[in-house]
Write a protein that holds these residues in place. Structure first.
Motif, PDB file in Angstrom:
ATOM      1  N   ALA A 122       0.837  -1.202   0.000  1.00  0.00           N
ATOM      2  CA  ALA A 122       0.000   0.000   0.000  1.00  0.00           C
ATOM      3  C   ALA A 122       0.868   1.248   0.000  1.00  0.00           C
ATOM      4  O   ALA A 122       1.989   1.248   0.511  1.00  0.00           O
ATOM      5  CB  ALA A 122      -0.918   0.010   1.224  1.00  0.00           C
ATOM      6  N   MET A 123       0.328   2.335  -0.592  1.00  0.00           N
ATOM      7  CA  MET A 123       1.008   3.626  -0.586  1.00  0.00           C
ATOM      8  C   MET A 123      -0.010   4.715  -0.266  1.00  0.00           C
ATOM      9  O   MET A 123      -1.185   4.616  -0.647  1.00  0.00           O
ATOM     10  CB  MET A 123       1.659   3.907  -1.947  1.00  0.00           C
ATOM     11  CG  MET A 123       2.700   2.886  -2.357  1.00  0.00           C
ATOM     12  SD  MET A 123       3.496   3.272  -3.944  1.00  0.00           S
ATOM     13  CE  MET A 123       4.664   4.545  -3.433  1.00  0.00           C
ATOM     14  N   TYR A 124       0.483   5.748   0.436  1.00  0.00           N
ATOM     15  CA  TYR A 124      -0.369   6.865   0.836  1.00  0.00           C
ATOM     16  C   TYR A 124       0.266   8.177   0.384  1.00  0.00           C
ATOM     17  O   TYR A 124       1.484   8.274   0.187  1.00  0.00           O
ATOM     18  CB  TYR A 124      -0.569   6.870   2.352  1.00  0.00           C
ATOM     19  CG  TYR A 124      -1.332   5.666   2.858  1.00  0.00           C
ATOM     20  CD1 TYR A 124      -2.718   5.701   2.992  1.00  0.00           C
ATOM     21  CD2 TYR A 124      -0.677   4.481   3.158  1.00  0.00           C
ATOM     22  CE1 TYR A 124      -3.427   4.589   3.436  1.00  0.00           C
ATOM     23  CE2 TYR A 124      -1.378   3.360   3.600  1.00  0.00           C
ATOM     24  CZ  TYR A 124      -2.754   3.426   3.736  1.00  0.00           C
ATOM     25  OH  TYR A 124      -3.463   2.326   4.163  1.00  0.00           O
ATOM     26  N   GLY A 125      -0.563   9.202   0.240  1.00  0.00           N
ATOM     27  CA  GLY A 125      -0.137  10.458  -0.340  1.00  0.00           C
ATOM     28  C   GLY A 125       0.978  11.156   0.414  1.00  0.00           C
ATOM     29  O   GLY A 125       0.912  11.303   1.641  1.00  0.00           O
ATOM     30  N   LEU A 126       1.986  11.610  -0.329  1.00  0.00           N
ATOM     31  CA  LEU A 126       3.053  12.431   0.234  1.00  0.00           C
ATOM     32  C   LEU A 126       3.062  13.747  -0.552  1.00  0.00           C
ATOM     33  O   LEU A 126       2.320  14.665  -0.220  1.00  0.00           O
ATOM     34  CB  LEU A 126       4.401  11.698   0.156  1.00  0.00           C
ATOM     35  CG  LEU A 126       5.623  12.454   0.727  1.00  0.00           C
ATOM     36  CD1 LEU A 126       5.394  12.882   2.164  1.00  0.00           C
ATOM     37  CD2 LEU A 126       6.875  11.607   0.593  1.00  0.00           C
ATOM     38  N   VAL A 127       3.844  13.856  -1.617  1.00  0.00           N
ATOM     39  CA  VAL A 127       3.777  15.053  -2.463  1.00  0.00           C
ATOM     40  C   VAL A 127       2.403  15.158  -3.112  1.00  0.00           C
ATOM     41  O   VAL A 127       1.857  16.249  -3.279  1.00  0.00           O
ATOM     42  CB  VAL A 127       4.896  15.020  -3.525  1.00  0.00           C
ATOM     43  CG1 VAL A 127       4.706  16.140  -4.541  1.00  0.00           C
ATOM     44  CG2 VAL A 127       6.265  15.158  -2.856  1.00  0.00           C
ATOM     45  N   TRP A 139      -4.692   4.531 -16.446  1.00  0.00           N
ATOM     46  CA  TRP A 139      -4.021   5.798 -16.230  1.00  0.00           C
ATOM     47  C   TRP A 139      -4.111   6.158 -14.748  1.00  0.00           C
ATOM     48  O   TRP A 139      -4.885   5.561 -13.999  1.00  0.00           O
ATOM     49  CB  TRP A 139      -4.608   6.925 -17.095  1.00  0.00           C
ATOM     50  CG  TRP A 139      -6.107   7.098 -17.033  1.00  0.00           C
ATOM     51  CD1 TRP A 139      -7.018   6.597 -17.907  1.00  0.00           C
ATOM     52  CD2 TRP A 139      -6.868   7.813 -16.032  1.00  0.00           C
ATOM     53  NE1 TRP A 139      -8.300   6.946 -17.516  1.00  0.00           N
ATOM     54  CE2 TRP A 139      -8.232   7.700 -16.384  1.00  0.00           C
ATOM     55  CE3 TRP A 139      -6.532   8.525 -14.884  1.00  0.00           C
ATOM     56  CZ2 TRP A 139      -9.248   8.270 -15.623  1.00  0.00           C
ATOM     57  CZ3 TRP A 139      -7.545   9.103 -14.124  1.00  0.00           C
ATOM     58  CH2 TRP A 139      -8.887   8.974 -14.501  1.00  0.00           C
ATOM     59  N   ALA A 140      -3.310   7.124 -14.355  1.00  0.00           N
ATOM     60  CA  ALA A 140      -3.364   7.617 -12.979  1.00  0.00           C
ATOM     61  C   ALA A 140      -3.070   9.106 -12.988  1.00  0.00           C
ATOM     62  O   ALA A 140      -2.116   9.555 -13.638  1.00  0.00           O
ATOM     63  CB  ALA A 140      -2.359   6.877 -12.099  1.00  0.00           C
ATOM     64  N   ILE A 141      -3.903   9.847 -12.286  1.00  0.00           N
ATOM     65  CA  ILE A 141      -3.701  11.289 -12.131  1.00  0.00           C
ATOM     66  C   ILE A 141      -3.376  11.574 -10.663  1.00  0.00           C
ATOM     67  O   ILE A 141      -4.097  11.131  -9.761  1.00  0.00           O
ATOM     68  CB  ILE A 141      -4.950  12.086 -12.564  1.00  0.00           C
ATOM     69  CG1 ILE A 141      -5.176  11.933 -14.068  1.00  0.00           C
ATOM     70  CG2 ILE A 141      -4.806  13.559 -12.199  1.00  0.00           C
ATOM     71  CD1 ILE A 141      -6.456  12.585 -14.569  1.00  0.00           C
ATOM     72  N   ALA A 211       4.578   4.589 -10.639  1.00  0.00           N
ATOM     73  CA  ALA A 211       4.596   6.035 -10.884  1.00  0.00           C
ATOM     74  C   ALA A 211       4.667   6.807  -9.566  1.00  0.00           C
ATOM     75  O   ALA A 211       5.408   7.783  -9.439  1.00  0.00           O
ATOM     76  CB  ALA A 211       3.358   6.446 -11.674  1.00  0.00           C
ATOM     77  N   ALA A 212       3.908   6.354  -8.584  1.00  0.00           N
ATOM     78  CA  ALA A 212       3.855   7.044  -7.284  1.00  0.00           C
ATOM     79  C   ALA A 212       5.192   7.016  -6.564  1.00  0.00           C
ATOM     80  O   ALA A 212       5.463   7.861  -5.714  1.00  0.00           O
ATOM     81  CB  ALA A 212       2.782   6.413  -6.411  1.00  0.00           C
ATOM     82  N   GLY A 213       6.045   6.051  -6.900  1.00  0.00           N
ATOM     83  CA  GLY A 213       7.319   5.893  -6.203  1.00  0.00           C
ATOM     84  C   GLY A 213       8.510   6.528  -6.891  1.00  0.00           C
ATOM     85  O   GLY A 213       9.648   6.373  -6.429  1.00  0.00           O
ATOM     86  N   ILE A 214       8.281   7.251  -7.975  1.00  0.00           N
ATOM     87  CA  ILE A 214       9.395   7.893  -8.687  1.00  0.00           C
ATOM     88  C   ILE A 214       9.968   9.028  -7.847  1.00  0.00           C
ATOM     89  O   ILE A 214       9.230   9.906  -7.399  1.00  0.00           O
ATOM     90  CB  ILE A 214       8.924   8.440 -10.052  1.00  0.00           C
ATOM     91  CG1 ILE A 214       8.530   7.284 -10.983  1.00  0.00           C
ATOM     92  CG2 ILE A 214      10.003   9.301 -10.697  1.00  0.00           C
ATOM     93  CD1 ILE A 214       7.915   7.730 -12.291  1.00  0.00           C
ATOM     94  N   PRO A 215      11.285   9.043  -7.591  1.00  0.00           N
ATOM     95  CA  PRO A 215      11.873  10.177  -6.860  1.00  0.00           C
ATOM     96  C   PRO A 215      11.732  11.446  -7.676  1.00  0.00           C
ATOM     97  O   PRO A 215      11.862  11.428  -8.903  1.00  0.00           O
ATOM     98  CB  PRO A 215      13.352   9.763  -6.712  1.00  0.00           C
ATOM     99  CG  PRO A 215      13.589   8.790  -7.822  1.00  0.00           C
ATOM    100  CD  PRO A 215      12.299   8.059  -8.018  1.00  0.00           C
ATOM    101  N   ILE A 216      11.464  12.555  -6.995  1.00  0.00           N
ATOM    102  CA  ILE A 216      11.186  13.807  -7.690  1.00  0.00           C
ATOM    103  C   ILE A 216      12.408  14.725  -7.636  1.00  0.00           C
ATOM    104  O   ILE A 216      12.885  15.082  -6.556  1.00  0.00           O
ATOM    105  CB  ILE A 216       9.960  14.520  -7.096  1.00  0.00           C
ATOM    106  CG1 ILE A 216       8.733  13.598  -7.164  1.00  0.00           C
ATOM    107  CG2 ILE A 216       9.681  15.822  -7.845  1.00  0.00           C
ATOM    108  CD1 ILE A 216       7.510  14.145  -6.469  1.00  0.00           C
ATOM    109  N   PHE A 217      12.898  15.085  -8.826  1.00  0.00           N
ATOM    110  CA  PHE A 217      14.042  15.978  -8.959  1.00  0.00           C
ATOM    111  C   PHE A 217      13.567  17.348  -9.448  1.00  0.00           C
ATOM    112  O   PHE A 217      12.523  17.465 -10.094  1.00  0.00           O
ATOM    113  CB  PHE A 217      15.055  15.413  -9.965  1.00  0.00           C
ATOM    114  CG  PHE A 217      15.371  13.963  -9.761  1.00  0.00           C
ATOM    115  CD1 PHE A 217      15.961  13.526  -8.583  1.00  0.00           C
ATOM    116  CD2 PHE A 217      15.076  13.019 -10.731  1.00  0.00           C
ATOM    117  CE1 PHE A 217      16.245  12.180  -8.383  1.00  0.00           C
ATOM    118  CE2 PHE A 217      15.356  11.679 -10.558  1.00  0.00           C
ATOM    119  CZ  PHE A 217      15.946  11.254  -9.376  1.00  0.00           C
TER     120      PHE A 217
END
Length: 637
Positions: A122-127, A139-141, A211-217
């Motif tokens: 499971a994953m929960y909202g961060l950014v 798809w995912a938004i 997609a949710a786990g991609i590190p953000i640069f």
């Protein structure tokens, strides 16, 4: 007559034209109906908008959860946590092929969503505050939080997410091309909304989570820097920690950001409690242990059985300064073994690999070297309900039968492969070595005049076992001697950690030791370990170079499993096939964490940690009174 012929021709053309127009308009009507049907299907699909997402759709925590159950929401902040790293490092860039990245250098970067320690899938909202997706996950938004900021104060925006995807795909480690191969499009719908669209023919169960786990640069930051080049420059991220100090190859320290934008979010409450996290590097296992005894760092998980059994009686323990504990490990046992490089010609025959495996006497090692602490590993999913046992079930056979042409026949005729049991009282089990010798004879490697084995081309059977630590010498040397008794020209080569990493990245080895921590919900990551698409990608986790269409098919089945039951069946089938291929020499495991630490930490649990981790870096905290008492007593160097 010519006039009639001419008239006939004109009539024929008009007839064909009319017929063609009817066909064209019929096709257009059919296409319109198809579009309307597809639109109707999409419209009928339930669109889910949620604070989280899981593999099979079930979340433990509701939208208004205040914090995870396993944390102490009132955990104080402060102090230092220090541990050790093996070998060396020359980079703070963990997502590229170049260089050796420092431990924990991923801590600089946030992701759209984050996992937790008591739900493996499971994953929960961060950014991202919420995720929106249809039932088929095509798809995912992600709707991003406007308050998200990089450490320089600039906002995190959708264009940064798009950039992160593109730069990882184009300049990151080659494995990202495989990971992202089913991503059709990534676009910023506006400043705070990013949409991922997945390929129509893809298995989509895990893609929104990937997609949710991609590190953000930061796109702006890398406008003047080459992402593909390794560097010790502290990168710009939006995570809870930033660089405090770095001594190339020796130590790296991270400091908690007081201005971290997400520190009060439910997913972070009670976490990120240490002001400083430091990693001290050592090229030698023994030197690292001696440094711990002297107080050079504060926390150590012990992986060497001899030390755990005989070494933890030093003064700091006797004085009560250091706590020694054994805590249960809820994860599948680590997949650890000697891995064969199937790219090598002499190791492409499974009979050869099986024979070599039989020269490793685990039972003697466990009794003589490990103090009986370990159990032999049989499975890639040891100590879990995904481990294959006995003959295949009907459900497994339904998956395996269509793939029979690419699967060892033993999968269907014999129980799941289990390593032969050796004599624990003798390092060389002659009976077992004779069996191994017959396998080599069968494979065409026969004993020559000098006692070594040769093939029909006169080539000597030679293998090199690569190792980067002295602690394994006592294990490898008896293995090598048994191989020599078998007629194999076995060579043990010890290199430093940097050389080992470089040689493994370039697949320049015959046999090496590797450990993988398998997920409780396996999926897309299996492509990287066993998939054909990663076999020739330098730096990939497919260390053995597995290329097998049946394995690829089973991985797809695992990725697409719609229930936990079907997932378990498919993993068992894959486990059964991999074990029959003899791609490794399985080593050993223990279903527990053996740890020692200076008595200046607290944690929110006593005897039973969260299911997937001890959480020592995230949910433990520092007790300044205890630390002061230790310092006053002279516990630290």
């Amino acid at each position: 007559m010519p006039t009639r012929q001419s008239g006939t021709i004109v009539k024929s053309k008009n007839h064909d034209l009319a017929r063609g127009l009817r066909i064209f308009f019929s096709a257009m009507v059919a296409l319109a109906l198809a579009v309307l049907w597809a639109t109707s299907v999409r419209a009928e699909q339930k669109i889910i908008k949620s604070h989280g997402i899981s593999t099979f759709g079930e979340l433990k925590y509701p939208a208004d959860f205040p914090y995870f159950d396993y944390v102490n929401p009132d955990a104080p902040k402060g102090g230092e946590f220090s541990t050790w790293g093996f070998g060396t490092f020359d980079s703070l860039t963990p997502y590229i092929l170049k260089g050796n990245a420092a431990t924990l250098s991923t801590a600089f970067f946030d992701t759209l969503m984050t996992g937790n320690l008591d739900e493996p899938d499971a994953m929960y909202g961060l950014v991202a505050e919420t995720i929106e997706y249809p039932e088929d996950r095509s798809w995912a938004i992600f709707h991003m939080r406007p308050e998200a900021k990089f450490s320089d104060g600039t906002p995190v925006r959708a264009e940064d997410v798009v950039f992160s995807f593109e730069v990882l795909r184009d300049k990151g480690s080659p494995t990202y091309k495989v990971l992202f191969k089913d991503f059709e499009n990534v676009e910023a719908l506006d400043d705070l909304t990013v949409k991922f669209t997945f390929a129509a023919d893809a298995i989509k169960r895990e893609l929104p989570m990937t997609a949710a786990g991609i590190p953000i640069f930061s796109k702006a930051y890398y406008a003047t820097r080459d992402f593909a080049e390794s560097t010790l420059e502290p990168p710009l991220g939006s995570g809870a920690y930033e660089l405090l100090s770095v001594d190339a190859g020796r130590s790296v320290a991270y400091k908690r950001r007081d201005d971290y934008w997400a520190r009060d979010l439910p997913v972070n409450v009670g976490q990120n409690n240490f002001d400083v996290i430091k990693v001290e590097y050592f090229a030698d296992y023994t030197a690292a242990f001696e440094a711990f005894k002297g107080g050079a760092y504060s926390y150590r998980e012990e992986f060497l059985s001899k030390l755990w059994a005989t070494g933890y009686d030093f003064p700091a323990i006797q004085k009560g300064w250091v706590i020694k504990e054994e805590l249960p490990d809820g994860n599948p046992a680590g997949t650890q073994g000697f891995w064969f490089n199937l790219r090598r010609p002499q190791l492409q025959d499974p009979l050869v690999r099986q024979a070599i495996s039989m020269a490793f006497n685990f039972e003697w090692s466990n009794k003589s070297l490990f103090y009986g602490i370990y159990t032999r590993t049989d499975s890639f999913w040891e100590n879990s309900d995904m481990q294959a046992e006995g003959m295949p079930s009907e459900a497994e056979l339904a998956l395996l039968e269509p793939l029979r042409a690419d699967i060892p026949e033993s999968v269907f005729t014999e129980p799941a492969f289990v390593p032969a049991v050796s004599n624990p009282d003798k390092v060389s089990d002659r009976k077992l070595l004779r069996r191994a010798g017959k396998l080599l004879d069968q494979a065409g490697w026969t004993v020559g005049y000098d006692g070594f084995r040769y093939n029909d081309k006169g080539q000597k059977l030679t293998i090199e076992i690569l190792n980067d630590g002295p602690s394994f010498e006592r294990i490898i040397n008896p293995f090598v001697e048994n191989l020599k008794r078998l007629g194999v020209n076995a060579v043990y080569t010890r290199v430093d950690a940097a050389q080992a990493q470089d040689r493994e990245k370039n697949f320049d080895f015959d046999v090496t030791t590797r450990r993988y921590s398998m997920s409780e919900t396996p999926g897309i990551e299996l492509r990287g370990i066993f998939g054909t698409s990663t076999a020739d990608l330098k730096g990939s986790n497919n260390i053995s170079g597995v290329k097998n269409p049946a394995v690829d098919s089973l991985i797809k089945t695992i990725e697409g499993a719609k229930s936990r039951e079907k997932l378990t069946t498919a993993v068992k089938a894959l486990d059964r096939v991999l074990r029959a291929m003899h791609i490794w020499v399985p080593q050993w495991y223990k279903p527990s964490h053996t740890i020692a630490y200076y008595d200046m930490f607290e944690r929110p649990y006593t005897d039973t940690p969260p299911k997937t981790s001890l959480g020592e870096l995230s949910i433990w905290w520092y007790n300044p009174e205890k630390a002061a008492a230790l310092k006053a007593a002279g516990a630290f160097q």
